[in-house]
Design an enzyme around this catalytic site. Sequence first.
Site, PDB file in Angstrom:
ATOM      1  CE1 TYR A  72      33.202  33.791  53.543  1.00 22.29           C
ATOM      2  CE2 TYR A  72      31.141  33.903  53.963  1.00 22.29           C
ATOM      3  CZ  TYR A  72      32.347  34.489  53.963  1.00 22.29           C
ATOM      4  OH  TYR A  72      32.640  35.309  55.091  1.00 22.29           O
ATOM      5  CD  GLU A  74      36.546  31.095  55.093  1.00 24.00           C
ATOM      6  OE1 GLU A  74      36.446  29.945  56.003  1.00 24.00           O
ATOM      7  OE2 GLU A  74      36.416  32.302  55.680  1.00 24.00           O
ATOM      8  CG  ASP A 218      53.540  47.081  43.075  1.00 22.16           C
ATOM      9  OD1 ASP A 218      52.680  46.821  42.242  1.00 22.16           O
ATOM     10  OD2 ASP A 218      53.436  47.574  44.297  1.00 22.16           O
ATOM     11  CB  THR A 244      45.899  46.825  40.441  1.00 17.81           C
ATOM     12  OG1 THR A 244      46.415  47.374  39.453  1.00 17.81           O
ATOM     13  CG2 THR A 244      46.473  47.332  41.874  1.00 17.81           C
ATOM     14  CE  LYS A 247      46.569  50.852  40.610  1.00 17.60           C
ATOM     15  NZ  LYS A 247      47.538  51.418  41.733  1.00 17.60           N
ATOM     16  NE  ARG A 253      38.401  50.127  42.509  1.00 20.24           N
ATOM     17  CZ  ARG A 253      39.293  51.265  41.967  1.00 20.24           C
ATOM     18  NH1 ARG A 253      40.205  51.127  42.967  1.00 20.24           N
ATOM     19  NH2 ARG A 253      39.151  51.713  41.159  1.00 20.24           N
TER      20      ARG A 253
END
Length: 432
Positions: A72, A74, A218, A244, A247, A253
Amino acid sequence: MSSESDSRACKPCSIMLENRRRECLSSSDPEIWQLTRAEAERQRTHIELIASENYSSPNVRQVMASELTDKYAEGYPRHRWYEGCQVADSVESLAISRAKKLFGAEHANVQPHAGSQANMAVYFSFLKPGDKILSMDLRHGGHLTHGHSHNFSGLLFQICHYGVNRETEQIDYDELRDIARDFRPNIIVAGASSYPRTLRFDRFRAIADEVGARLMVDIAHIAGLVAAGVHPDPVCVADYVTSTTHKTLRGPRGGFILCKSEYGSAIDKTIFPGMQGGPLMHIIAAKAVAFREAMEPEFKIYAEQIVRNAKVLCESLADKGAKIVSGGTDNHLFLIDCLPLGISGGQAAAALDRANITANKNVIPFDTRPPHDPSGVRIGTPAITTRGMTEPEMILLSDLIWEVMTNSDDEATIARVKSQVLEMCEAFPVPG
Ligand SMILES: *Cc1c(COP(=O)(O)O)cnc(C)c1O
């Protein structure tokens, strides 16, 4: 047993570890193990033409399966909510500095879980509900997060779309300027999921300036082409660039955001604590690996080959009589209008699938059929280029695609094509 473990000791330790993990999974959870093997087999035996897909490298995969998934973290490097984040800090700092270097950006946030979150973060960082977004019509190539009525973007904001010209099937920048002058958007979104032509970021910038809007580009689909310099660079002109990593960039991903320094802290706050909890540290590490891979000279050669392959495949199909949207392609994908063949895009994609060629049905501009049963198929070359295919294979592939599309209910033809597809797959194995 002992001879087997001896032989394993000779292999590099990562492979040994991998084998041991697989052995474990195959006996403790055979159902999921079998399914992962089935997916590997599907990938091995199919020609992948889905324009948004690719094969991540063994290094990217290894890092995704690492212990970093358990942490974790954060917050951001040196400003975390939990202890024990020293390693996580180094991983994320490295990912950020590589992203900035690769794209020449002032600020990078590598935490978005996917491209959709990256887009959401840009909108939420400065728009209020009801503010205005001008973006590409989804039926002309735009993405769900560019204002689909069932998506958060369409539910929360006032959306107006630009599209392509009916004649050229390319973006009409003069019309875009007229729409922008009328609509007075807070933000203009450039970028698409199924637009086969070069985007004129200079025109977008000038229009955004004229109407006092911010510009978001984008590059989810074309990030790899941008990184390699085979598509014009949006980073120098846009206020925000979202993407992303999975791709054309060929990483894990995920998503990321690049922006001007002045917007950096608003973007960071919107991702965390605004929208997400703990970042996916294993994925961020894998993004760092992908950014580094994209800096290698081989990646530029790869990206150039993606574009050459798309051009050759597209032109060869056009020569046979295929109706290509906008008449060609400048990037990694193109669209075929199937209606002149008397079939829908769905029928074409299903027939191709029976021949082990994977593509997707897709709306085309001014489609006369409904969005769930459109007229087009979308074809992309990022994945087959990763497998090492070049121009001669594109010529062969165009024959196979055309045979299926013009004989979509002839199972003998499909079986014959499928056996040729299997031969191609054998000759061009999935890397790793
Ligand atoms: C793929 C894509 C995205 C986001 O994809 P995710 O599935 O959320 O990672 C965003 N914009 C465009 C244009 C895309 O093609």
